[in-house]
Design an enzyme around this catalytic site. Sequence first.
Site, PDB file in Angstrom:
ATOM      1  N   CYS A 109      72.823 -32.130 -17.774  1.00 11.66           N
ATOM      2  CA  CYS A 109      73.743 -31.122 -17.245  1.00 11.66           C
ATOM      3  C   CYS A 109      73.004 -30.111 -16.354  1.00 11.66           C
ATOM      4  O   CYS A 109      73.480 -29.755 -15.293  1.00 11.66           O
ATOM      5  CB  CYS A 109      74.425 -30.315 -18.355  1.00 11.66           C
ATOM      6  SG  CYS A 109      74.847 -31.257 -19.798  1.00 11.66           S
ATOM      7  N   ASP A 110      71.855 -29.633 -16.807  1.00 15.94           N
ATOM      8  CA  ASP A 110      71.232 -28.470 -16.162  1.00 15.94           C
ATOM      9  C   ASP A 110      69.976 -28.780 -15.357  1.00 15.94           C
ATOM     10  O   ASP A 110      69.522 -27.927 -14.588  1.00 15.94           O
ATOM     11  CB  ASP A 110      70.888 -27.417 -17.238  1.00 15.94           C
ATOM     12  CG  ASP A 110      72.136 -26.953 -17.966  1.00 15.94           C
ATOM     13  OD1 ASP A 110      73.212 -26.941 -17.333  1.00 15.94           O
ATOM     14  OD2 ASP A 110      72.055 -26.613 -19.159  1.00 15.94           O
TER      15      ASP A 110
ATOM     16  N   CYS B 148      70.561 -29.496 -22.602  1.00 13.18           N
ATOM     17  CA  CYS B 148      71.049 -30.690 -21.907  1.00 13.18           C
ATOM     18  C   CYS B 148      70.382 -30.831 -20.544  1.00 13.18           C
ATOM     19  O   CYS B 148      70.735 -30.114 -19.601  1.00 13.18           O
ATOM     20  CB  CYS B 148      72.565 -30.620 -21.762  1.00 13.18           C
ATOM     21  SG  CYS B 148      73.232 -32.010 -20.844  1.00 13.18           S
TER      22      CYS B 148
END
Length: 309
Positions: free
Chosen positions: A138-139, A135
């Site tokens: 997200c990261d 992701c």
Amino acid sequence: MSHDYECVIVGGGPAGLTAGIYCARAKIKTLLIEKENLGGQIALTDLVENYPGFPEGISGKELTLRMKRQAEKFGLNIMRNEAINLYMEGEKKIVTLKDKVDIKTLSIILTLGVKHRKLNVPGEKEFINRGVSYCATCDGPLFEGMDVAVIGGGDSAVQESLFLTKFCRRVFLVHRRGKLRAKEYLQERMFSNEKIVFLPNRVVKRIEGKDFVERIILFNKEKETDEELKVNGVFIFIGMEPNTDIVKGKINLDERGYIITDEKMRTNIKGVFAAGDCRSGSTGQVAVAVGEGCIAGMEAEAYLSSIKS
Ligand code: NAP
């Protein structure tokens, strides 16, 4: 046997939320169960550019929140829990939750979504959350100023590589073939972005490091040699698999494990519908998932009317 709900929707992505909007608005007593965060794959997408009505694009999170608000306005009940078993035979159906609670319902809409396919190479499992990610939204921010590799050659790999250039020093796009599968306009953006280095014809052999990812070992198919690529992160976008384990052996699936329906989203079991990415023939597009969720909701309503009359 009395019932708790007239319809239970399993899965809270765009298809499930849309089915929820249609059912709840039709005054069907409906529960939507989602085991993780609402929105499914779309909630992890930075910018949705091709969903009609948002000419400037909209973040996946915001789109999800709007769908949720709309569904709840009409009275959809949303529960965060995991369905672990489904009894679907006969008119009365049972959805068993993780905490062993049984929910009795007259109809079920399966909007189970998909999950990221794994590379299955040494180091992948070991370095999850320590450099290996599925992701970028997200990261990505964790890799500010660093070098990362993106694995894959489809729309996701290219789109997420472009997103990662917001944070990363360099993004190496590693693809197992010479030709990308991604759409032309995404490829054009990618090839004109100087932070992205395309590494075609390479297969990932393993991911290595101490506490965090430090390098990946690639097999160069043209030179027939191994190569070391120093990176701090590896983002894997090599396609999806359906989350259909819960219905395996109970419902008709295609050879890849996706749920087979007719054009009205009806499965082979009466009163059970499927929509969105988990459905055989679906396209992985939000607009399509929303359309299928709409059909499933309307067909569930028609089915419920037919068994009441
Ligand atoms: P995809 O289109 O299935 O592409 C998967 C890519 O990963 C392919 O390039 C494939 O290589 C590669 N791959 C598969 N298994 C591999 C393995 N074991 N090792 C190395 N590489 C592997 O998946 P996706 O990119 O996630 O897209 C899924 C769907 O969502 C598509 O329908 C796509 O159009 C849609 N989507 C659309 C957008 C957009 O419109 N902006 C954005 C994201 C996703 P090969 O090419 O060699 O098969």
